[in-house]
Design a protein around this motif. Structure first.
Motif, mmCIF file in Angstrom:
data_model
loop_
_atom_site.group_PDB
_atom_site.id
_atom_site.type_symbol
_atom_site.label_atom_id
_atom_site.label_comp_id
_atom_site.label_asym_id
_atom_site.label_seq_id
_atom_site.Cartn_x
_atom_site.Cartn_y
_atom_site.Cartn_z
ATOM 1 N N LYS A 219 -22.393 -19.524 0.673
ATOM 2 C CA LYS A 219 -21.309 -19.288 -0.281
ATOM 3 C C LYS A 219 -20.238 -20.370 -0.209
ATOM 4 O O LYS A 219 -19.435 -20.517 -1.135
ATOM 5 C CB LYS A 219 -20.688 -17.916 -0.051
ATOM 6 N N HIS A 220 -20.213 -21.134 0.915
ATOM 7 C CA HIS A 220 -19.214 -22.195 1.063
ATOM 8 C C HIS A 220 -19.722 -23.550 0.594
ATOM 9 O O HIS A 220 -18.943 -24.506 0.498
ATOM 10 C CB HIS A 220 -18.778 -22.305 2.531
ATOM 11 N N TRP A 221 -21.006 -23.668 0.327
ATOM 12 C CA TRP A 221 -21.586 -24.974 0.026
ATOM 13 C C TRP A 221 -20.982 -25.615 -1.223
ATOM 14 O O TRP A 221 -20.713 -26.816 -1.244
ATOM 15 C CB TRP A 221 -23.104 -24.850 -0.138
ATOM 16 N N LEU A 222 -20.787 -24.829 -2.255
ATOM 17 C CA LEU A 222 -20.237 -25.369 -3.502
ATOM 18 C C LEU A 222 -18.836 -25.926 -3.281
ATOM 19 O O LEU A 222 -18.517 -27.041 -3.724
ATOM 20 C CB LEU A 222 -20.203 -24.299 -4.589
ATOM 21 N N MET A 223 -17.992 -25.170 -2.551
ATOM 22 C CA MET A 223 -16.633 -25.631 -2.289
ATOM 23 C C MET A 223 -16.652 -26.916 -1.472
ATOM 24 O O MET A 223 -15.942 -27.880 -1.789
ATOM 25 C CB MET A 223 -15.849 -24.559 -1.537
ATOM 26 N N TYR A 224 -17.487 -26.963 -0.429
ATOM 27 C CA TYR A 224 -17.554 -28.166 0.396
ATOM 28 C C TYR A 224 -18.086 -29.357 -0.402
ATOM 29 O O TYR A 224 -17.646 -30.489 -0.212
ATOM 30 C CB TYR A 224 -18.431 -27.924 1.629
ATOM 31 N N LEU A 226 -17.687 -29.837 -3.658
ATOM 32 C CA LEU A 226 -16.617 -30.287 -4.549
ATOM 33 C C LEU A 226 -15.531 -31.048 -3.789
ATOM 34 O O LEU A 226 -15.033 -32.082 -4.262
ATOM 35 C CB LEU A 226 -16.005 -29.087 -5.280
ATOM 36 N N LEU A 227 -15.181 -30.557 -2.598
ATOM 37 C CA LEU A 227 -14.182 -31.254 -1.786
ATOM 38 C C LEU A 227 -14.703 -32.624 -1.356
ATOM 39 O O LEU A 227 -13.933 -33.589 -1.275
ATOM 40 C CB LEU A 227 -13.817 -30.416 -0.560
ATOM 41 N N PHE A 281 -7.255 -30.890 3.573
ATOM 42 C CA PHE A 281 -8.103 -29.777 3.149
ATOM 43 C C PHE A 281 -8.463 -28.879 4.326
ATOM 44 O O PHE A 281 -8.416 -27.648 4.234
ATOM 45 C CB PHE A 281 -9.385 -30.302 2.490
ATOM 46 N N THR A 285 -6.852 -25.020 5.111
ATOM 47 C CA THR A 285 -7.842 -23.940 5.149
ATOM 48 C C THR A 285 -7.673 -23.107 6.413
ATOM 49 O O THR A 285 -7.730 -21.866 6.392
ATOM 50 C CB THR A 285 -9.259 -24.513 5.081
#
Length: 288
Positions: A219-224, A226-227, A281, A285
């Protein structure tokens, strides 16, 4: 030249690993400061300062700023207090604002050159905003969760280095094989849009592989991802900013201390932007 680059990299790579993983916190901080101060010496030449005494003065002022930050936020206690990390984030927020301004300066070069190239005050401030947050970012990342795991912060630094290196390698090969459209010919004639895109893709692939190997929740892959795109973009701006200052100063390299690579700034230019953005970032977090 390629042979020199490979030989120099073969020496620098293990030294970087030793520095990141096996030096105590305070020694790491001192070595990181030394690298930044060498960068300040070279930055003074980009400002058009040729006299060694004046260049030393610029290095000394940079050192005073670093020493002030060190005494305000000792590396060994940064993560013992959430307030210290939150306070350090204001420096990274200032750095992020600077890199947004730097993006404008680079994309509008040479139209906006006269607004900052007259005199040494603006270039000097640009140097402070470029170099000093790098030192703080490396300290914040290296000391992250240090009392629970001495290697955790080292891994964070390797991640940001991996983003920079993978973006650089991806940009080189994509630009060499696919590059047709110039990215910013007035700043760096050899860089292409295809190279930039290739670098961004390579950086994201690197981070996703890291997430997979580190068992990061999907679930965190997309955010990472994009960052990573944001960090890699700013790493490209760091490279272009130095190229812009070199072009304005009429220099090919920032120095000559690294055979085949030029100077210290030529090796850390992308990191000057990527590390503070990564630290911003990460720290926000953790402290939210």
């Amino acid at each position: 030249m390629l042979k020199q680059r490979i030989m120099t990299s073969a020496v620098l790579a293990p030294l970087a690993l030793i520095l990141v993983f096996y030096t105590p916190l305070n020694l790491f901080s001192v070595i990181a400061a030394s690298i930044v101060l060498l960068g300040a010496w070279e930055w003074a030449s980009l400002m058009g300062i040729s006299k060694p005494l004046y260049r030393l003065a610029y290095v000394a002022v940079t050192g005073v700023f670093i020493a002030t930050l060190h005494f305000h936020w000792p590396i060994e206690s940064l993560w013992q207090s959430g307030k210290l990390v939150a306070d350090a984030n204001y420096v990274f927020t200032l750095a992020a604002a600077w890199w947004i301004v730097a993006t404008l300066l680079v994309t509008r070069y040479p139209k906006m050159a006269k607004s900052w190239s007259q005199g040494i005050v603006m270039p000097a401030i640009a140097g402070f905003l470029t170099l000093i947050p790098l030192w703080l970012a490396l300290n914040v990342l290296r000391s992250a969760d240090y009392h629970a795991s001495e290697q955790f912060g080292s891994v964070l630094i390797m991640v940001v280095l991996g983003i920079v290196w993978s973006a650089d390698i991806g940009a080189y090969f994509a630009g060499k094989n696919l590059g047709k459209r110039k990215l910013m010919p007035n700043v760096s004639p050899n860089k292409t849009i295809e190279g930039l895109i290739g670098g961004l893709i390579t950086a994201v692939v690197f981070v996703l592989i890291f997430c997979y190997c580190s068992d990061v929740e999907h679930k965190h892959w997309l955010m990472y991802g994009l960052l990573t795109v944001v960090i890699a973009l700013f790493s490209a701006i760091g490279d272009l900013l130095e190229s812009m200052f070199k072009r304005e100063a009429g220099l090919k390299d920032s120095g000559s201390c690294l055979p085949g690579h030029g100077g210290i700034l030529d090796r850390i230019d992308s990191l000057t932007a990527a590390a503070p953005m990564f630290a911003l970032f990460y720290a926000w977090t953790v402290t939210l």
